[in-house]
Design a protein around this motif. Structure first.
Motif, PDB file in Angstrom:
ATOM      1  N   VAL A  97       0.847  -1.192   0.000  1.00  0.00           N
ATOM      2  CA  VAL A  97       0.000   0.000   0.000  1.00  0.00           C
ATOM      3  C   VAL A  97       0.880   1.239   0.000  1.00  0.00           C
ATOM      4  O   VAL A  97       1.773   1.392   0.847  1.00  0.00           O
ATOM      5  N   THR A  98       0.660   2.118  -0.971  1.00  0.00           N
ATOM      6  CA  THR A  98       1.291   3.435  -0.984  1.00  0.00           C
ATOM      7  C   THR A  98       0.260   4.443  -0.498  1.00  0.00           C
ATOM      8  O   THR A  98      -0.823   4.561  -1.077  1.00  0.00           O
ATOM      9  N   GLY A  99       0.585   5.141   0.572  1.00  0.00           N
ATOM     10  CA  GLY A  99      -0.372   6.049   1.180  1.00  0.00           C
ATOM     11  C   GLY A  99      -0.728   7.224   0.288  1.00  0.00           C
ATOM     12  O   GLY A  99      -0.034   7.556  -0.674  1.00  0.00           O
ATOM     13  N   ALA A 100      -1.829   7.858   0.624  1.00  0.00           N
ATOM     14  CA  ALA A 100      -2.301   9.014  -0.137  1.00  0.00           C
ATOM     15  C   ALA A 100      -1.436  10.238   0.129  1.00  0.00           C
ATOM     16  O   ALA A 100      -0.762  10.339   1.158  1.00  0.00           O
ATOM     17  N   THR A 101      -1.447  11.164  -0.826  1.00  0.00           N
ATOM     18  CA  THR A 101      -0.815  12.473  -0.646  1.00  0.00           C
ATOM     19  C   THR A 101      -1.934  13.519  -0.536  1.00  0.00           C
ATOM     20  O   THR A 101      -3.108  13.174  -0.455  1.00  0.00           O
ATOM     21  N   ALA A 102      -1.565  14.774  -0.576  1.00  0.00           N
ATOM     22  CA  ALA A 102      -2.566  15.832  -0.493  1.00  0.00           C
ATOM     23  C   ALA A 102      -3.439  15.881  -1.736  1.00  0.00           C
ATOM     24  O   ALA A 102      -4.556  16.409  -1.699  1.00  0.00           O
ATOM     25  N   THR A 103      -2.945  15.332  -2.846  1.00  0.00           N
ATOM     26  CA  THR A 103      -3.685  15.444  -4.107  1.00  0.00           C
ATOM     27  C   THR A 103      -4.017  14.104  -4.751  1.00  0.00           C
ATOM     28  O   THR A 103      -4.847  14.058  -5.668  1.00  0.00           O
ATOM     29  N   VAL A 104      -3.406  13.025  -4.313  1.00  0.00           N
ATOM     30  CA  VAL A 104      -3.579  11.713  -4.948  1.00  0.00           C
ATOM     31  C   VAL A 104      -3.972  10.688  -3.902  1.00  0.00           C
ATOM     32  O   VAL A 104      -3.415  10.654  -2.802  1.00  0.00           O
ATOM     33  N   GLY A 105      -4.924   9.832  -4.245  1.00  0.00           N
ATOM     34  CA  GLY A 105      -5.382   8.808  -3.323  1.00  0.00           C
ATOM     35  C   GLY A 105      -4.372   7.677  -3.185  1.00  0.00           C
ATOM     36  O   GLY A 105      -3.362   7.611  -3.903  1.00  0.00           O
ATOM     37  N   PRO A 106      -4.617   6.728  -2.286  1.00  0.00           N
ATOM     38  CA  PRO A 106      -3.694   5.604  -2.063  1.00  0.00           C
ATOM     39  C   PRO A 106      -3.693   4.621  -3.227  1.00  0.00           C
ATOM     40  O   PRO A 106      -4.599   4.622  -4.070  1.00  0.00           O
ATOM     41  N   LYS A 107      -2.652   3.780  -3.255  1.00  0.00           N
ATOM     42  CA  LYS A 107      -2.514   2.769  -4.310  1.00  0.00           C
ATOM     43  C   LYS A 107      -2.130   1.434  -3.690  1.00  0.00           C
ATOM     44  O   LYS A 107      -1.500   1.370  -2.627  1.00  0.00           O
ATOM     45  N   ILE A 108      -2.502   0.366  -4.371  1.00  0.00           N
ATOM     46  CA  ILE A 108      -2.044  -0.983  -4.039  1.00  0.00           C
ATOM     47  C   ILE A 108      -1.294  -1.507  -5.256  1.00  0.00           C
ATOM     48  O   ILE A 108      -1.798  -1.434  -6.384  1.00  0.00           O
ATOM     49  N   THR A 109      -0.086  -2.031  -5.043  1.00  0.00           N
ATOM     50  CA  THR A 109       0.696  -2.589  -6.153  1.00  0.00           C
ATOM     51  C   THR A 109       1.158  -4.006  -5.803  1.00  0.00           C
ATOM     52  O   THR A 109       1.409  -4.324  -4.639  1.00  0.00           O
ATOM     53  N   TYR A 110       1.241  -4.834  -6.831  1.00  0.00           N
ATOM     54  CA  TYR A 110       1.802  -6.171  -6.678  1.00  0.00           C
ATOM     55  C   TYR A 110       2.315  -6.624  -8.039  1.00  0.00           C
ATOM     56  O   TYR A 110       1.973  -6.063  -9.083  1.00  0.00           O
ATOM     57  N   GLU A 111       3.177  -7.650  -8.011  1.00  0.00           N
ATOM     58  CA  GLU A 111       3.767  -8.188  -9.245  1.00  0.00           C
ATOM     59  C   GLU A 111       3.443  -9.670  -9.363  1.00  0.00           C
ATOM     60  O   GLU A 111       3.208 -10.355  -8.364  1.00  0.00           O
ATOM     61  N   LEU A 112       3.462 -10.139 -10.623  1.00  0.00           N
ATOM     62  CA  LEU A 112       3.440 -11.579 -10.837  1.00  0.00           C
ATOM     63  C   LEU A 112       4.834 -12.115 -10.542  1.00  0.00           C
ATOM     64  O   LEU A 112       5.829 -11.605 -11.081  1.00  0.00           O
ATOM     65  N   ALA A 113       4.916 -13.097  -9.670  1.00  0.00           N
ATOM     66  CA  ALA A 113       6.211 -13.625  -9.223  1.00  0.00           C
ATOM     67  C   ALA A 113       6.638 -14.793 -10.118  1.00  0.00           C
ATOM     68  O   ALA A 113       6.052 -15.053 -11.174  1.00  0.00           O
ATOM     69  N   LEU A 114       7.694 -15.490  -9.666  1.00  0.00           N
ATOM     70  CA  LEU A 114       8.208 -16.623 -10.423  1.00  0.00           C
ATOM     71  C   LEU A 114       7.133 -17.679 -10.618  1.00  0.00           C
ATOM     72  O   LEU A 114       6.300 -17.908  -9.756  1.00  0.00           O
ATOM     73  N   GLY A 115       7.174 -18.313 -11.768  1.00  0.00           N
ATOM     74  CA  GLY A 115       6.229 -19.388 -12.007  1.00  0.00           C
ATOM     75  C   GLY A 115       5.445 -19.181 -13.287  1.00  0.00           C
ATOM     76  O   GLY A 115       5.869 -18.474 -14.207  1.00  0.00           O
ATOM     77  N   ASN A 116       4.285 -19.786 -13.331  1.00  0.00           N
ATOM     78  CA  ASN A 116       3.457 -19.747 -14.526  1.00  0.00           C
ATOM     79  C   ASN A 116       2.789 -18.379 -14.698  1.00  0.00           C
ATOM     80  O   ASN A 116       2.602 -17.628 -13.740  1.00  0.00           O
ATOM     81  N   PRO A 117       2.408 -18.051 -15.944  1.00  0.00           N
ATOM     82  CA  PRO A 117       1.686 -16.792 -16.183  1.00  0.00           C
ATOM     83  C   PRO A 117       0.260 -16.881 -15.652  1.00  0.00           C
ATOM     84  O   PRO A 117      -0.250 -17.966 -15.372  1.00  0.00           O
ATOM     85  N   LEU A 118      -0.365 -15.698 -15.540  1.00  0.00           N
ATOM     86  CA  LEU A 118      -1.786 -15.641 -15.219  1.00  0.00           C
ATOM     87  C   LEU A 118      -2.526 -15.642 -16.541  1.00  0.00           C
ATOM     88  O   LEU A 118      -2.473 -14.677 -17.306  1.00  0.00           O
ATOM     89  N   LEU A 119      -3.196 -16.749 -16.818  1.00  0.00           N
ATOM     90  CA  LEU A 119      -3.823 -16.917 -18.118  1.00  0.00           C
ATOM     91  C   LEU A 119      -4.952 -15.911 -18.334  1.00  0.00           C
ATOM     92  O   LEU A 119      -5.578 -15.435 -17.380  1.00  0.00           O
ATOM     93  N   ALA A 120      -5.210 -15.597 -19.598  1.00  0.00           N
ATOM     94  CA  ALA A 120      -6.318 -14.705 -19.934  1.00  0.00           C
ATOM     95  C   ALA A 120      -7.632 -15.275 -19.406  1.00  0.00           C
ATOM     96  O   ALA A 120      -7.822 -16.497 -19.365  1.00  0.00           O
ATOM     97  N   ASN A 121      -8.524 -14.387 -18.987  1.00  0.00           N
ATOM     98  CA  ASN A 121      -9.844 -14.744 -18.457  1.00  0.00           C
ATOM     99  C   ASN A 121      -9.771 -15.439 -17.104  1.00  0.00           C
ATOM    100  O   ASN A 121     -10.680 -16.181 -16.726  1.00  0.00           O
ATOM    101  N   SER A 122      -8.666 -15.185 -16.380  1.00  0.00           N
ATOM    102  CA  SER A 122      -8.590 -15.670 -15.006  1.00  0.00           C
ATOM    103  C   SER A 122      -9.292 -14.684 -14.073  1.00  0.00           C
ATOM    104  O   SER A 122      -9.478 -13.508 -14.409  1.00  0.00           O
TER     105      SER A 122
END
Length: 461
Positions: A97-122
Motif C-alpha cells: 500500500v502506498t499512502g495518499a498524498t494531499a492530491t492523490v489517493g492511495p494505491k495498491i501494487t503487486y507483481e506476478l512472481a516466479l512461475g506460470n503466467p496468469l492466463l487470460a480470463n482468469s
C-alpha cells in the motif's frame, strides 16, 4: 469489391482481438451512502471489501498491477492485503500500500512472481482489510509489462466497468411524495361548502392533502442519522426548526413545524411519515395558521361576518429539511416542492369577459351547446362596470341535452334585476352542470342587423 470485403473482415478481426484483451473490475460489497451524507461530508464507517479482477489478457512473470483509489479513501501503509487466486498456477508478490498524498489517493501494487503466467480470463480477488474506508469515485486497475512498461489488459466489457469500479453508490436519504392532493369540489351556489360526493372530501366540512415521507427500503450505510428519516438531530436531540412543510395557495402560506408530523417507527423505515393539511369548509377566505394536533395541522380562517367563500385556487406543498454538515462543511438544506391539487367549482366554468346588457341599441345572446346525455342546470354570476356583483343565481331554463340552447338578454334581466336602459357591461361567468368536454359557450350581441361575436375564456383552456 473483393478487396474491400476482405479489408472489412480484417478490420473486424482486429477489433474483436482488441476487445478480447480487456480487464474487468468489480467490487463487493459496494458501500451505500445517502446523497445527503456526501453533501455534508459525513464520515463513512470502515468496512472490508473484495476487488475482483477478470484479466482479459495473459499476464507474465514480472508484470506489475496497480490499483488506484480516489482521494479520501483510507488505506494505511501497514494494512495487510491478501490475494485469492483460486486454482490459478500463477504466483504474486505481497501487495504493497502506498499512502495518499494531499492530491492523490492511495494505491495498491503487486507483481506476478516466479512461475506460470496468469492466463487470460482468469479471476483474481484482492481482499481489503476491515480498516478500509471507501470514498466517492472508482478504483482503477492498470497492468504493465514488467520489462517494457507497456500498459496491458486495457479495455473490456464484462461484469464491471472496464478497468474500474465504483467504491460507493448513493441514494436519497428519503423518498417524499404527495399521497393525497386537494381535490375539493365547491358547491355552485353555496360557495362556502364542499360537495360531499366528489373528490377527497369525506363530508361537506373538510378537504385534506397528505404529504408522505419514506426512507428507501434498501439498507442505508452512513446515513446522516441511520434511523431518522424526517430530520437530522442536533446534538441535544431536538427536532425544533430542523424540518418543516409549507403549503401555499399562491397568496397565503402556512408552515407545519417538525413537531406536527405524524411520527413513524424509526425501526421500520417502510412506515410513512405524514403531514396532513386540513382545510375546513367555513374557513378559507384567507388561510392562516390554526391549532395543531399530533396528527394534523388545521388551516382556519380569520373570522368573517358572513360565510366565507372557499377560494378556487391551486395549491403547492414545499418540504424543507436541514441536514447537519460535518465541520467545516456547511449544513445542507433540501427542499422538495409538489403541486398539491386544487379547489374547483362543481361545474364547467366559462367566463365571458365582456357582454353589454340593457343597452337600447344592443341585444345580447349566449348560445350553450350541450353534447352530454342530460340537461344541464346553468347558474350565472357577474361583475358590472362599476364593480357591482350579481348572483350567483340559477337560470330558469337548462342547457338541453344534445342541443344548443339560447340564453337571451331577458334571461339575464330576470337573473340580475336589470332592464333596458340599465346600460351595464358584465363580465359574466356560467357554471354549467356538465363535463367540460361536452360544453361550448358562444356569446354575441346584435346591433341592428349586425352580429358582433364576443370571445369567451374557453379559448384559453
Amino acid at each position: 469489391m473483393k478487396k474491400v470485403f476482405k479489408a472489412s473482415l480484417v478490420a473486424t478481426t482486429i477489433a474483436l482481438a482488441f476487445a478480447a484483451n480487456a480487464a474487468d473490475v468489480a467490487i463487493a460489497p459496494v458501500t451505500t451512502v445517502t446523497n445527503e451524507a456526501v453533501l455534508t461530508k459525513t464520515v463513512i464507517p470502515a468496512a472490508t471489501a473484495t476487488i475482483t479482477i477478470y484479466n482479459r489478457q495473459e499476464l507474465s512473470a514480472g508484470d506489475k498491477v496497480t490499483l488506484s483509489f480516489p482521494l479520501g479513501t483510507v488505506l494505511a501503509a501497514g494494512d495487510v492485503i491478501t490475494i485469492n487466486k483460486g486454482a490459478a498456477t500463477a504466483s504474486f508478490t505481497a501487495p504493497v500500500v502506498t499512502g495518499a498524498t494531499a492530491t492523490v489517493g492511495p494505491k495498491i501494487t503487486y507483481e506476478l512472481a516466479l512461475g506460470n503466467p496468469l492466463l487470460a480470463n482468469s479471476k483474481i480477488d484482492v481482499v481489503l482489510p476491515a480498516t478500509y474506508v471507501p470514498a466517492s469515485g472508482n478504483v482503477v486497475y492498470e497492468a504493465k509489462d514488467g520489462f517494457t512498461g507497456t500498459v496491458k489488459d486495457t479495455t473490456g466489457s464484462g461484469t464491471g466497468t472496464p478497468n474500474q469500479a465504483a467504491l460507493i453508490k448513493t441514494q436519497a436519504q428519503e423518498v417524499v411524495s404527495l399521497k393525497t392532493e386537494f381535490d375539493g369540489f365547491v358547491q355552485r351556489l353555496a360557495r362556502n361548502l364542499f360537495v360531499d360526493t366528489k373528490g377527497s372530501a369525506v363530508s361537506t366540512t373538510a378537504a385534506k392533502a397528505v404529504l408522505s415521507v419514506q426512507q428507501p427500503t434498501a439498507t442505508v450505510t452512513a446515513a446522516i442519522v441511520a434511523n431518522q428519516d424526517l430530520v437530522v438531530l442536533k446534538a441535544d436531540g431536538s427536532l425544533a426548526g430542523l424540518a418543516s412543510v409549507a403549503i401555499s395557495d399562491g397568496t397565503n402560506t402556512v408552515t407545519v413545524p417538525a413537531a406536527n408530523f405524524t411520527a413513524s417507527n424509526p425501526a421500520a423505515p417502510t412506515v410513512l411519515d405524514t403531514a396532513t393539511f386540513d382545510v375546513s369548509a367555513g374557513a378559507p377566505a384567507a388561510l392562516v395558521a390554526g391549532t395543531a394536533t399530533a396528527a394534523d395541522w388545521t388551516i382556519t380562517a380569520t373570522a368573517a361576518a358572513a360565510p366565507a367563500t372557499i377560494p378556487l385556487r391551486t395549491f403547492t406543498v414545499t418540504r424543507k429539511v436541514t441536514y447537519d454538515g460535518v465541520a467545516p462543511t456547511a449544513d445542507h438544506v433540501s427542499t422538495t416542492a409538489f403541486a398539491a391539487g386544487e379547489f374547483q367549482l362543481d361545474a364547467t366554468l366559462v367566463n365571458v369577459p365582456y357582454l353589454p346588457v340593457g343597452y337600447e341599441q344592443f341585444s345580447s345572446t349566449v348560445e350553450i351547446s350541450n353534447l352530454s346525455a342530460a340537461d344541464a342546470e346553468v347558474s350565472v354570476e357577474a361583475v358590472g362596470k362599476t364593480g357591482k356583483k350579481y348572483g350567483p343565481v340559477v337560470l330558469s331554463k337548462k342547457a338541453a341535452k344534445g342541443a344548443v340552447t339560447s340564453f337571451f338578454e331577458s334571461d339575464f334581466f330576470t337573473a340580475f334585476g336589470l332592464a333596458k336602459g340599465s346600460n351595464e357591461k358584465l363580465s359574466i361567468s356560467f357554471a354549467i352542470d356538465a363535463n367540460e368536454k361536452d360544453i361550448t359557450v358562444v356569446p354575441y350581441y346584435r346591433e341592428g342587423t349586425a352580429r358582433v361575436n364576443v370571445i369567451a375564456d374557453q379559448y384559453k383552456k
